[in-house]
Enzyme design. Structure first.
Site, mmCIF file in Angstrom:
data_model
loop_
_atom_site.group_PDB
_atom_site.id
_atom_site.type_symbol
_atom_site.label_atom_id
_atom_site.label_comp_id
_atom_site.label_asym_id
_atom_site.label_seq_id
_atom_site.Cartn_x
_atom_site.Cartn_y
_atom_site.Cartn_z
ATOM 1 N N ASN A 276 34.734 26.824 16.794
ATOM 2 C CA ASN A 276 33.637 27.774 17.066
ATOM 3 C C ASN A 276 32.875 28.171 15.797
ATOM 4 O O ASN A 276 31.747 28.645 15.872
ATOM 5 C CB ASN A 276 34.187 29.028 17.738
ATOM 6 N N TYR B 261 43.556 28.448 23.005
ATOM 7 C CA TYR B 261 42.417 27.522 22.913
ATOM 8 C C TYR B 261 42.009 27.194 21.482
ATOM 9 O O TYR B 261 41.103 26.401 21.268
ATOM 10 C CB TYR B 261 41.246 28.072 23.725
ATOM 11 N N HIS B 262 42.628 27.833 20.490
ATOM 12 C CA HIS B 262 42.427 27.472 19.087
ATOM 13 C C HIS B 262 40.957 27.412 18.695
ATOM 14 O O HIS B 262 40.555 26.559 17.884
ATOM 15 C CB HIS B 262 43.111 26.131 18.768
ATOM 16 N N CYS B 263 40.142 28.288 19.280
ATOM 17 C CA CYS B 263 38.700 28.387 18.959
ATOM 18 C C CYS B 263 37.953 27.075 19.172
ATOM 19 O O CYS B 263 36.945 26.825 18.517
ATOM 20 C CB CYS B 263 38.474 28.846 17.513
ATOM 21 N N THR B 264 38.467 26.203 20.051
ATOM 22 C CA THR B 264 37.752 24.952 20.291
ATOM 23 C C THR B 264 37.781 24.581 21.780
ATOM 24 O O THR B 264 38.475 23.645 22.179
ATOM 25 C CB THR B 264 38.272 23.805 19.379
#
Ligand SMILES: Cc1ncc(COP(=O)(O)O)c(C=O)c1O
Length: 384
Positions: A103, A341-344
């Site tokens: 992100n 979601y690990h910012c992706t």
């Protein structure tokens, strides 16, 4: 305070523990005769300036950068990416990027799409994180200004072929911005041979520095608009930010304490060698994959066993929520991993894990086989 025993497998978020020399360097500058760099010509101000320049030189050595002043310090990778993206793009520009970006790339691009009318194409990668270079070439248009990509996906651990991608970008008249959040310090990077125009990196992950540090390399032929405007201690009569680097991009007092710690982290990396760190981390990931792959219900994400990858292994456990697996690892086994979601979110679309996210174990320079054995035994128990 007694240190709680923990198996730390979240190096992709930040490295821990840091080498002792990092804390020592920070305490030395904090308690020693060190004032504000670039804000005076007395001894204490010059001392801070020397410490900061020393770190710039070490980073230049690590990334094969000719002029250390082409590196500017930021507070993390995100700020470096914002400076690169917002400083480079103008209304009407087109950007090519990928479906596995963090992100920290996607949000600034989407912001400029909304407010400046730039256009963006997100190129699909296969579930292993591999790129089709012919398709990449076809994505360029006459107005394409920038190709942006994560050197390594923070979900899949896959590594993109930067040399080929920079050749394609340059043939098409575009610049290449590399997000090295998952490779700086743990994988060899040579901005000259890889022909990288902009390299955004964290200080606090593979470079072993403290949180609150990061930086951006800007090719000498590329002039970005500064992200921040303010005092630099130089050319104070001018209304504009100075042209001279790094002042042009470093408004306000720098994080000298953090930068001193980052310098000690980079020294540690230079002593160990990035090839050695990569090999160590790769062997650990292969071990994790081989053993987790044998457990019924566990699915691994990213490149197959035997292929190049950074120190990241993400996986799912059938019928179990990723956060619940991470919670059990923490509470029952003292193992720290990241879930979700690990910012992706686009990365999860690529991996086919949009529904529940994934568990991510990530190793570092100091991870041992014993740490890996603990993870495997815990997942064997949880997946039963
Ligand atoms: C690929 C990638 N890009 C950007 C970032 C953001 O890094 P930072 O937290 O240093 O801003 C991360 C963080 O994990 C990342 O993995």
């Amino acid at each position: 305070m007694k240190q709680q025993s923990v198996v730390y497998l979240d190096h992709a978020a930040t490295s821990w523990p840091k080498p002792e020399s990092v804390g020592e360097a920070m305490i030395e500058i904090l308690n020693g005769p060190s004032a504000n760099s670039g804000r005076g010509s007395y001894g204490m101000a010059l001392q801070a300036g020397r410490t900061i320049f020393q770190t710039r030189m070490q980073l230049a050595g690590l990334f094969h950068i000719d002029n250390p002043n082409d590196i500017v310090f930021t507070s993390n990778t995100t700020e470096a990416l914002n400076l690169a993206i917002k400083g480079c793009l103008k209304p009407g520009d087109h950007v090519v990027t990928t479906m596995v970006e963090h992100n920290s790339v996607r949000r600034p691009l989407e912001y400029l799409k909304r407010t400046q009318g730039i256009t963006v194409d997100y190129l699909a990668l296969n579930p292993e994180g591999e790129i089709d270079l012919a398709e990449l070439k076809r994505a360029f248009r006459p107005e394409t200004k920038l190709l942006v990509c994560a050197h390594s996906s923070n979900l899949l651990g896959s590594i993109l072929p930067i040399e080929e991608m920079s050749r394609i970008a340059h043939e098409q008249g575009a610049f290449l911005l590399v997000d090295a959040a998952q490779t700086a310090g743990g994988y060899p990077i040579d901005v000259k041979s890889m022909e990288i125009d902009l390299l955004a990196f964290p200080g606090h992950k593979g470079l072993l520095g403290p949180q609150g540090t990061g930086g951006l390399y800007i090719h000498p032929n590329l002039d970005l608009e500064p992200l921040q405007h303010g005092g630099t201690g130089s050319q104070s009569e001018a209304l504009e930010m100075p042209q001279v680097r790094p002042d042009r991009y470093e408004a306000g007092t720098l994080n000298a304490v953090g930068i001193a710690g980052l310098g000690a982290g980079v020294s540690h990396i230079l002593k160990l060698g990035t090839e050695r760190i990569y090999t160590h981390e790769w062997q650990l990931t292969q071990n994790i994959m081989a053993e987790l792959g044998k457990i019924k219900g566990v699915s691994l994400l990213g490149p197959e066993l035997g292929k190049p990858r950074t120190g990241i292994v993400a996986f799912t456990v059938k019928d179990q929520d990723a956060s619940s697996v991470a919670f059990q690892l923490d509470r029952k086994f003292g193992i720290a991993v990241r879930a979700g979601y690990h910012c992706t979110p686009l990365g999860h679309m690529t991996a086919g894990t949009s529904a529940g996210g994934a568990v991510r174990a990530s190793v570092g320079y100091n991870t041992t086989n014993k740490d890996i054995e603990a993870l495997i035994a815990a997942i064997q128990f949880i997946a039963k």
